[in-house]
Design a protein around this motif. Structure first.
Motif, PDB file in Angstrom:
ATOM      1  N   ASP A   1      33.708  62.237  82.935  1.00 43.57           N
ATOM      2  CA  ASP A   1      34.834  61.382  83.322  1.00 43.57           C
ATOM      3  C   ASP A   1      35.881  61.263  82.218  1.00 43.57           C
ATOM      4  O   ASP A   1      36.529  60.226  82.060  1.00 43.57           O
ATOM      5  CB  ASP A   1      34.339  59.977  83.710  1.00 43.57           C
ATOM      6  CG  ASP A   1      33.335  60.005  84.847  1.00 43.57           C
ATOM      7  OD1 ASP A   1      33.548  60.791  85.790  1.00 43.57           O
ATOM      8  OD2 ASP A   1      32.341  59.272  84.784  1.00 43.57           O
ATOM      9  N   GLY A   2      36.019  62.328  81.412  1.00 46.99           N
ATOM     10  CA  GLY A   2      37.026  62.321  80.360  1.00 46.99           C
ATOM     11  C   GLY A   2      36.577  61.685  79.057  1.00 46.99           C
ATOM     12  O   GLY A   2      37.370  61.585  78.113  1.00 46.99           O
ATOM     13  N   TRP A   3      35.314  61.259  78.982  1.00 46.18           N
ATOM     14  CA  TRP A   3      34.796  60.565  77.791  1.00 46.18           C
ATOM     15  C   TRP A   3      33.685  61.379  77.145  1.00 46.18           C
ATOM     16  O   TRP A   3      32.874  62.015  77.830  1.00 46.18           O
ATOM     17  CB  TRP A   3      34.217  59.200  78.173  1.00 46.18           C
ATOM     18  CG  TRP A   3      35.219  58.195  78.622  1.00 46.18           C
ATOM     19  CD1 TRP A   3      35.678  57.999  79.895  1.00 46.18           C
ATOM     20  CD2 TRP A   3      35.871  57.219  77.807  1.00 46.18           C
ATOM     21  NE1 TRP A   3      36.575  56.975  79.921  1.00 46.18           N
ATOM     22  CE2 TRP A   3      36.718  56.475  78.657  1.00 46.18           C
ATOM     23  CE3 TRP A   3      35.825  56.910  76.456  1.00 46.18           C
ATOM     24  CZ2 TRP A   3      37.512  55.429  78.182  1.00 46.18           C
ATOM     25  CZ3 TRP A   3      36.614  55.872  75.981  1.00 46.18           C
ATOM     26  CH2 TRP A   3      37.445  55.146  76.843  1.00 46.18           C
ATOM     27  N   TYR A   4      33.637  61.320  75.822  1.00 51.93           N
ATOM     28  CA  TYR A   4      32.477  61.785  75.062  1.00 51.93           C
ATOM     29  C   TYR A   4      31.591  60.574  74.785  1.00 51.93           C
ATOM     30  O   TYR A   4      32.064  59.540  74.299  1.00 51.93           O
ATOM     31  CB  TYR A   4      32.905  62.398  73.728  1.00 51.93           C
ATOM     32  CG  TYR A   4      33.653  63.702  73.857  1.00 51.93           C
ATOM     33  CD1 TYR A   4      32.985  64.925  73.789  1.00 51.93           C
ATOM     34  CD2 TYR A   4      35.037  63.712  74.033  1.00 51.93           C
ATOM     35  CE1 TYR A   4      33.671  66.116  73.900  1.00 51.93           C
ATOM     36  CE2 TYR A   4      35.734  64.895  74.142  1.00 51.93           C
ATOM     37  CZ  TYR A   4      35.050  66.098  74.079  1.00 51.93           C
ATOM     38  OH  TYR A   4      35.740  67.287  74.190  1.00 51.93           O
ATOM     39  N   TYR A   5      30.305  60.691  75.066  1.00 50.82           N
ATOM     40  CA  TYR A   5      29.347  59.602  74.865  1.00 50.82           C
ATOM     41  C   TYR A   5      28.488  59.900  73.641  1.00 50.82           C
ATOM     42  O   TYR A   5      27.823  60.940  73.590  1.00 50.82           O
ATOM     43  CB  TYR A   5      28.451  59.438  76.099  1.00 50.82           C
ATOM     44  CG  TYR A   5      29.185  58.971  77.315  1.00 50.82           C
ATOM     45  CD1 TYR A   5      29.217  57.630  77.670  1.00 50.82           C
ATOM     46  CD2 TYR A   5      29.872  59.884  78.133  1.00 50.82           C
ATOM     47  CE1 TYR A   5      29.903  57.200  78.790  1.00 50.82           C
ATOM     48  CE2 TYR A   5      30.568  59.462  79.250  1.00 50.82           C
ATOM     49  CZ  TYR A   5      30.580  58.118  79.567  1.00 50.82           C
ATOM     50  OH  TYR A   5      31.271  57.692  80.673  1.00 50.82           O
ATOM     51  N   LEU A   6      28.497  59.002  72.661  1.00 51.87           N
ATOM     52  CA  LEU A   6      27.615  59.124  71.505  1.00 51.87           C
ATOM     53  C   LEU A   6      26.428  58.194  71.721  1.00 51.87           C
ATOM     54  O   LEU A   6      26.610  56.993  71.942  1.00 51.87           O
ATOM     55  CB  LEU A   6      28.342  58.754  70.214  1.00 51.87           C
ATOM     56  CG  LEU A   6      29.639  59.518  69.897  1.00 51.87           C
ATOM     57  CD1 LEU A   6      30.091  59.222  68.469  1.00 51.87           C
ATOM     58  CD2 LEU A   6      29.499  61.011  70.116  1.00 51.87           C
ATOM     59  N   THR A   7      25.219  58.745  71.639  1.00 42.98           N
ATOM     60  CA  THR A   7      24.026  57.989  72.032  1.00 42.98           C
ATOM     61  C   THR A   7      23.027  57.767  70.904  1.00 42.98           C
ATOM     62  O   THR A   7      22.040  57.074  71.109  1.00 42.98           O
ATOM     63  CB  THR A   7      23.296  58.715  73.177  1.00 42.98           C
ATOM     64  OG1 THR A   7      22.695  59.917  72.675  1.00 42.98           O
ATOM     65  CG2 THR A   7      24.245  59.060  74.319  1.00 42.98           C
ATOM     66  N   ARG A   8      23.262  58.363  69.715  1.00 40.55           N
ATOM     67  CA  ARG A   8      22.308  58.244  68.625  1.00 40.55           C
ATOM     68  C   ARG A   8      22.779  57.222  67.599  1.00 40.55           C
ATOM     69  O   ARG A   8      23.961  57.130  67.275  1.00 40.55           O
ATOM     70  CB  ARG A   8      22.080  59.594  67.951  1.00 40.55           C
ATOM     71  CG  ARG A   8      21.478  60.650  68.853  1.00 40.55           C
ATOM     72  CD  ARG A   8      20.104  60.236  69.386  1.00 40.55           C
ATOM     73  NE  ARG A   8      19.435  61.326  70.095  1.00 40.55           N
ATOM     74  CZ  ARG A   8      19.408  61.461  71.420  1.00 40.55           C
ATOM     75  NH1 ARG A   8      20.033  60.570  72.189  1.00 40.55           N
ATOM     76  NH2 ARG A   8      18.773  62.475  71.983  1.00 40.55           N
ATOM     77  N   ARG A   9      21.823  56.489  67.038  1.00 37.84           N
ATOM     78  CA  ARG A   9      22.139  55.372  66.159  1.00 37.84           C
ATOM     79  C   ARG A   9      23.014  55.789  64.980  1.00 37.84           C
ATOM     80  O   ARG A   9      24.053  55.177  64.720  1.00 37.84           O
ATOM     81  CB  ARG A   9      20.855  54.717  65.659  1.00 37.84           C
ATOM     82  CG  ARG A   9      21.101  53.521  64.772  1.00 37.84           C
ATOM     83  CD  ARG A   9      19.802  52.915  64.257  1.00 37.84           C
ATOM     84  NE  ARG A   9      18.962  52.401  65.329  1.00 37.84           N
ATOM     85  CZ  ARG A   9      17.899  51.621  65.117  1.00 37.84           C
ATOM     86  NH1 ARG A   9      17.563  51.284  63.875  1.00 37.84           N
ATOM     87  NH2 ARG A   9      17.167  51.207  66.128  1.00 37.84           N
ATOM     88  N   ASP A  10      22.612  56.818  64.245  1.00 37.96           N
ATOM     89  CA  ASP A  10      23.364  57.197  63.052  1.00 37.96           C
ATOM     90  C   ASP A  10      24.794  57.594  63.392  1.00 37.96           C
ATOM     91  O   ASP A  10      25.739  57.266  62.662  1.00 37.96           O
ATOM     92  CB  ASP A  10      22.664  58.347  62.325  1.00 37.96           C
ATOM     93  CG  ASP A  10      21.380  57.907  61.624  1.00 37.96           C
ATOM     94  OD1 ASP A  10      21.168  56.677  61.504  1.00 37.96           O
ATOM     95  OD2 ASP A  10      20.600  58.779  61.222  1.00 37.96           O
ATOM     96  N   ASP A  11      24.978  58.304  64.502  1.00 40.26           N
ATOM     97  CA  ASP A  11      26.315  58.749  64.887  1.00 40.26           C
ATOM     98  C   ASP A  11      27.187  57.579  65.322  1.00 40.26           C
ATOM     99  O   ASP A  11      28.370  57.501  64.988  1.00 40.26           O
ATOM    100  CB  ASP A  11      26.221  59.777  66.025  1.00 40.26           C
ATOM    101  CG  ASP A  11      25.449  61.020  65.619  1.00 40.26           C
ATOM    102  OD1 ASP A  11      25.473  61.367  64.419  1.00 40.26           O
ATOM    103  OD2 ASP A  11      24.805  61.635  66.497  1.00 40.26           O
TER     104      ASP A  11
END
Length: 387
Positions: free
Chosen positions: A35-45
């Motif tokens: 949907d046009g978004w990058y999802y960051l899912t990891r704690r450090d990132d």
């Protein structure tokens, strides 16, 4: 981008179980796209992005929001954001809020006492929505009798912000709220009242009228529904865990830890948006300049990276670190206020209504997709104390 896992955020199994929803998102990998978004899912990132506003900008993320006034302090990055935080922080510190504690406690007690006279309650409409609105009015030196108008404007604005049909949008509530706040600032500029707004207009380092209106607007649209959401989630857990209610009644000092765990498990703003100011590599994935990024706080709070970050409460008498209020320079300015509101609601409710349960047939599901993961309703059956 074509090689990235593709996520449909609205299809995540979040409505009934946020643990399942965030686990599903984490399974896509450290970076997903949809949907046009990058999802960051990891704690450090996520934490690295929160701490780096030069690359992951909040200012740009708010450029598309329609507002005639500056969105203080959300719409700014350092150094402007640093200035605003320096001005605002003294009013949102635990010490400053402690002065308001008797008033906010009395207001919570009044609302709960009224509910306690009945056999049933719809928590979202009768407690979770009105109480944060009263707190805002008290904090900003505005009349409590304006509560219902404020709620109506807020609800209408948030509802049309989520619509997919811009031609059907009625801008009247937004215009009316903007007019109300503009008039309030003008009145308090001319004649100060007790409250944050007048202090900001007449202090040593003053906000302009537009800045004061922008702060008030942000507080209404970003600060009220978040607390409403967490009150709803908190009351749901108390309703379905009688052993937890009994434990908190026997140990009121444990309420602070319980509230902290609710904020971790059910953060009211579980995703925060940023936009990249330059090309940047995250977990081996190159994000282009101008990429719209979602930092998934809800996912990292339950990632199991340590013994305090699972899907259930950790109530061991200690307060454990989490990111329910975000992190970095944009960490939630109102975090101490939100904690205070939640502790007061739980304390006043349990002291008057220790026994209650979900209404028969009610299935607790949040509205999804949603910015705040809020229950639309929460009907309870109350068991009143016998004299």
């Amino acid at each position: 981008m074509s090689a990235l896992p593709h996520v449909l955020y609205g299809d995540l199994p979040m409505a009934a179980d946020r643990g399942a929803g965030w686990a599903t998102l984490r399974e896509f990998g450290p970076v997903a796209y949809g949907d046009g978004w990058y999802y960051l899912t990891r704690r450090d990132d996520v934490l690295a992005a929160l701490r780096n506003p030069e690359v992951f900008s909040s200012r740009i993320a708010y450029d598309d929001m329609i507002s005639p006034v500056p969105l203080v302090p959300l719409g700014f990055d350092p150094p402007e954001h640093t200035r605003y935080r320096r001005i605002l922080h003294p009013f949102f510190s635990p010490q400053a809020l402690g002065v308001l504690l008797p008033s906010l406690q009395a207001q919570a007690a009044d609302i709960v006492e009224t509910i306690a006279q009945r056999d049933a309650c719809e928590v979202m409409a009768e407690l979770a929505t009105p109480y944060p609105s009263q707190v805002f009015l008290t904090l900003f030196g505005l009349p409590l009798q304006d509560r219902e108008r404020l709620i109506a404007w807020k609800d209408a604005i948030i509802a049309f912000s989520l619509t997919n049909d811009p031609t059907s949008v009625d801008l009247t509530p937004a215009v009316e709220l903007y007019g109300y706040l503009t008039e309030a600032v003008a009145r308090q500029r001319e004649k100060p009242r007790e409250g944050i707004l007048s202090h900001l207009l007449h202090g040593d380092e003053q906000l302009t009228d537009n800045e004061a209106v922008g702060l008030s607007l942000v507080f209404v649209l970003a600060g009220l529904d978040t607390v409403t959401s967490t009150i709803g989630a908190t009351m749901l857990e108390l309703a379905r865990r009688p052993e937890l209610r009994a434990a908190l009644l026997g140990d009121p000092d444990g309420i602070a830890g319980f509230v902290e765990e609710m904020i971790r498990l059910e953060p009211a703003a579980p995703v925060v948006g940023r936009v990249t100011t330059r090309e940047v590599t995250v977990a081996g994935v190159t994000l282009p300049k101008g990429a719209e990024v979602r930092l998934c706080l809800g996912a990292i709070n339950r990632d199991g990276a340590d013994e305090h970050s699972g899907d259930d409460f950790v109530l061991d008498g200690k307060l454990h670190k989490h990111w329910g209020f975000g992190g970095g320079p944009h960490r939630c300015l109102g975090s101490h206020l939100a904690r205070m509101e939640l502790r007061l609601v739980v304390t006043e409710w349990l002291s008057r209504i220790p026994d209650f349960e979900l209404a028969p047939g009610y299935v607790p599901e949040i509205t999804w997709p949603s910015a705040t993961c809020t229950l639309p309703t929460l009907p309870l059956i109350l068991t009143r104390k016998t004299p």
